[in-house]
Design a protein around this motif. Structure first.
Motif, PDB file in Angstrom:
ATOM      1  N   PRO A   1       0.748  -1.208   0.249  1.00 51.55           N
ATOM      2  CA  PRO A   1       0.003  -0.007  -0.030  1.00 51.55           C
ATOM      3  C   PRO A   1       0.758   1.221  -0.075  1.00 51.55           C
ATOM      4  N   SER A   2       1.893   1.242   0.805  1.00 52.58           N
ATOM      5  CA  SER A   2       2.894   2.441   0.779  1.00 52.58           C
ATOM      6  C   SER A   2       3.479   2.869  -0.771  1.00 52.58           C
ATOM      7  N   LEU A   3       3.613   1.863  -1.225  1.00 57.16           N
ATOM      8  CA  LEU A   3       4.118   2.026  -2.786  1.00 57.16           C
ATOM      9  C   LEU A   3       3.107   2.441  -3.756  1.00 57.16           C
ATOM     10  N   LYS A   4       1.833   2.026  -3.430  1.00 61.56           N
ATOM     11  CA  LYS A   4       0.555   2.461  -4.413  1.00 61.56           C
ATOM     12  C   LYS A   4       0.389   4.023  -3.941  1.00 61.56           C
ATOM     13  N   GLU A   5       0.684   4.408  -2.649  1.00 59.46           N
ATOM     14  CA  GLU A   5       0.389   5.772  -2.307  1.00 59.46           C
ATOM     15  C   GLU A   5       1.491   6.625  -2.874  1.00 59.46           C
ATOM     16  N   LEU A   6       2.726   6.090  -2.905  1.00 58.34           N
ATOM     17  CA  LEU A   6       3.870   6.681  -3.433  1.00 58.34           C
ATOM     18  C   LEU A   6       3.568   6.927  -5.139  1.00 58.34           C
ATOM     19  N   ARG A   7       3.106   5.828  -5.583  1.00 58.08           N
ATOM     20  CA  ARG A   7       2.941   5.996  -7.171  1.00 58.08           C
ATOM     21  C   ARG A   7       1.813   6.787  -7.360  1.00 58.08           C
ATOM     22  N   GLN A   8       0.719   7.038  -6.528  1.00 53.26           N
ATOM     23  CA  GLN A   8      -0.308   8.188  -6.745  1.00 53.26           C
ATOM     24  C   GLN A   8       0.174   9.476  -6.702  1.00 53.26           C
ATOM     25  N   ALA A   9       1.225   9.534  -5.575  1.00 52.11           N
ATOM     26  CA  ALA A   9       1.756  10.762  -5.294  1.00 52.11           C
ATOM     27  C   ALA A   9       2.608  11.295  -6.490  1.00 52.11           C
ATOM     28  N   MET A  10       3.267  10.444  -7.072  1.00 59.59           N
ATOM     29  CA  MET A  10       4.357  10.934  -8.216  1.00 59.59           C
ATOM     30  C   MET A  10       3.434  11.007  -9.345  1.00 59.59           C
ATOM     31  N   PHE A  11       2.481  10.145  -9.653  1.00 65.26           N
ATOM     32  CA  PHE A  11       2.096   9.994 -11.234  1.00 65.26           C
ATOM     33  C   PHE A  11       0.614  10.595 -11.310  1.00 65.26           C
ATOM     34  N   GLY A  12      -0.007  11.198  -9.954  1.00 67.55           N
ATOM     35  CA  GLY A  12      -1.356  11.345 -10.014  1.00 67.55           C
ATOM     36  C   GLY A  12      -2.213  10.326  -9.812  1.00 67.55           C
ATOM     37  N   ARG A  13      -3.710  10.782  -9.404  1.00 58.54           N
ATOM     38  CA  ARG A  13      -4.772   9.633  -9.419  1.00 58.54           C
ATOM     39  C   ARG A  13      -5.828  10.428 -10.327  1.00 58.54           C
ATOM     40  N   PHE A  14      -6.766   9.434 -10.297  1.00 58.36           N
ATOM     41  CA  PHE A  14      -8.028   9.965 -11.298  1.00 58.36           C
ATOM     42  C   PHE A  14      -7.729  10.460 -12.636  1.00 58.36           C
ATOM     43  N   ASN A  15      -6.733   9.760 -13.330  1.00 57.01           N
ATOM     44  CA  ASN A  15      -6.270  10.380 -14.441  1.00 57.01           C
ATOM     45  C   ASN A  15      -6.217   8.876 -15.451  1.00 57.01           C
ATOM     46  N   PHE A  16      -5.848   9.043 -16.718  1.00 58.37           N
ATOM     47  CA  PHE A  16      -5.858   7.953 -17.538  1.00 58.37           C
ATOM     48  C   PHE A  16      -5.016   6.711 -17.195  1.00 58.37           C
ATOM     49  N   GLU A  17      -3.822   7.320 -16.591  1.00 57.02           N
ATOM     50  CA  GLU A  17      -2.694   6.066 -16.483  1.00 57.02           C
ATOM     51  C   GLU A  17      -3.413   5.291 -15.027  1.00 57.02           C
ATOM     52  N   GLU A  18      -4.236   5.976 -14.215  1.00 57.89           N
ATOM     53  CA  GLU A  18      -4.570   5.430 -12.857  1.00 57.89           C
ATOM     54  C   GLU A  18      -5.517   4.363 -13.264  1.00 57.89           C
ATOM     55  N   SER A  19      -6.326   4.227 -14.473  1.00 59.47           N
ATOM     56  CA  SER A  19      -7.372   3.047 -14.817  1.00 59.47           C
ATOM     57  C   SER A  19      -6.449   1.868 -14.999  1.00 59.47           C
ATOM     58  N   TYR A  20      -5.441   1.987 -15.520  1.00 60.44           N
ATOM     59  CA  TYR A  20      -4.342   0.817 -15.880  1.00 60.44           C
ATOM     60  C   TYR A  20      -3.731   0.348 -14.571  1.00 60.44           C
ATOM     61  N   PHE A  21      -3.341   1.234 -14.075  1.00 61.96           N
ATOM     62  CA  PHE A  21      -2.767   0.701 -12.626  1.00 61.96           C
ATOM     63  C   PHE A  21      -3.817  -0.058 -11.848  1.00 61.96           C
ATOM     64  N   ILE A  22      -4.869   0.501 -11.560  1.00 62.58           N
ATOM     65  CA  ILE A  22      -6.079  -0.262 -10.932  1.00 62.58           C
ATOM     66  C   ILE A  22      -6.146  -1.606 -11.560  1.00 62.58           C
ATOM     67  N   ALA A  23      -6.261  -1.839 -12.773  1.00 62.85           N
ATOM     68  CA  ALA A  23      -6.602  -3.037 -13.497  1.00 62.85           C
ATOM     69  C   ALA A  23      -5.399  -4.033 -13.410  1.00 62.85           C
ATOM     70  N   SER A  24      -4.108  -3.554 -13.434  1.00 65.91           N
ATOM     71  CA  SER A  24      -3.135  -4.323 -13.143  1.00 65.91           C
ATOM     72  C   SER A  24      -2.874  -4.718 -11.684  1.00 65.91           C
ATOM     73  N   ASP A  25      -3.230  -4.088 -10.850  1.00 70.98           N
ATOM     74  CA  ASP A  25      -3.160  -4.297  -9.450  1.00 70.98           C
ATOM     75  C   ASP A  25      -4.213  -5.392  -9.073  1.00 70.98           C
ATOM     76  N   ALA A  26      -5.250  -5.493  -9.484  1.00 72.75           N
ATOM     77  CA  ALA A  26      -6.345  -6.266  -9.394  1.00 72.75           C
ATOM     78  C   ALA A  26      -6.173  -7.757  -9.838  1.00 72.75           C
ATOM     79  N   LEU A  27      -5.440  -7.686 -11.250  1.00 69.31           N
ATOM     80  CA  LEU A  27      -4.978  -9.107 -11.826  1.00 69.31           C
ATOM     81  C   LEU A  27      -3.978  -9.658 -11.073  1.00 69.31           C
ATOM     82  N   LEU A  28      -3.286  -8.768 -10.557  1.00 70.67           N
ATOM     83  CA  LEU A  28      -1.984  -8.935  -9.616  1.00 70.67           C
ATOM     84  C   LEU A  28      -2.335  -9.895  -8.662  1.00 70.67           C
ATOM     85  N   SER A  29      -3.191  -9.044  -7.742  1.00 72.54           N
ATOM     86  CA  SER A  29      -3.803  -9.779  -6.478  1.00 72.54           C
ATOM     87  C   SER A  29      -4.514 -11.015  -6.863  1.00 72.54           C
TER      88      SER A  29
END
Length: 220
Positions: free
Chosen positions: A65-93
């Protein structure tokens, strides 16, 4: 919880050394070895990663979770990239590691100028390859750095991938770059700085262990 267990282990080890009448001069070597493991765990450990059963089930993995927070802080949230991040996180889990990487590959094909997507493609390729840094993963990270040379994100996560392969010298180099690119008033600057201090301590311990090994007399 992990640090509590480490403390108990250190106490038990000290008692065992005392009971076995080990020379006090050797205690520092044991302590250094334990500290080396502790720092390595704090740098690259993933306590949220569940255990793997002996059966042939798919391994479920999660991004800390701390890395997810860093990723959001660095690359932003609620944007185009975030949708891909969420999808890949779900598949990984769910244990679908290769599809998680495939999702990110689709992302960079859709937006080839996105440094964030290239960087996370590198992370997912590292996961897919069992923690190794393949040429494809290196290419993804380096492409992210080329697309955003003034952004700390690609260098930071590239350094994290290097840490998981135990190349801490390269990790330090990349995290120094990430820290230099991070403005002083940004929230995640301290997170990078703390990790960099841990890597410095780990490298210092490794250097001392190598020196101690060289100094020991060789058997005839």
């Amino acid at each position: 919880m992990g640090w509590v267990m480490l403390g108990l282990l250190a106490l038990a080890s000290g008692l065992l050394l005392w009971r076995l009448r080990v020379a006090p001069a050797l205690w520092s070597l044991v302590g250094a070895a334990m500290m080396l493991g502790a720092i390595g765990y704090s740098v690259q450990g993933r306590p949220s990663l569940p255990g793997v059963s002996a059966e042939g089930q798919r391994e479920r993995r999660t991004i800390d979770p701390s890395l997810k927070e860093l990723r959001q802080a660095m690359f932003g949230r609620f944007n185009f990239e975030e949708s891909y991040f969420i999808a890949s996180d779900a598949l990984l889990s769910s244990g679908a590691v290769a599809p998680a990487a495939q999702v990110m590959l689709g992302g960079v094909q859709k937006a080839p100028q996105s440094a964030a997507l290239w960087t996370w493609l590198g992370m997912m390729l590292v996961e897919k390859d069992g923690g190794t840094l393949s040429p494809a993963a290196k290419l993804a990270f380096e492409q992210g750095m080329r697309l955003a040379p003034e952004h700390p994100g690609p260098a930071f996560f590239y350094g994290l991938a290097q840490a998981r392969t135990n190349d801490f010298a390269r990790t330090r180099e990349l995290w120094m770059r990430a820290l230099a690119l991070t403005p002083k008033d940004v929230s995640y600057r301290q997170d990078i700085a703390v990790r960099l201090v841990l890597v410095d301590r780990l490298l210092a311990l490794q250097a001392r262990e190598r020196a101690a090994g060289i100094a020991q007399p060789q058997p005839e």
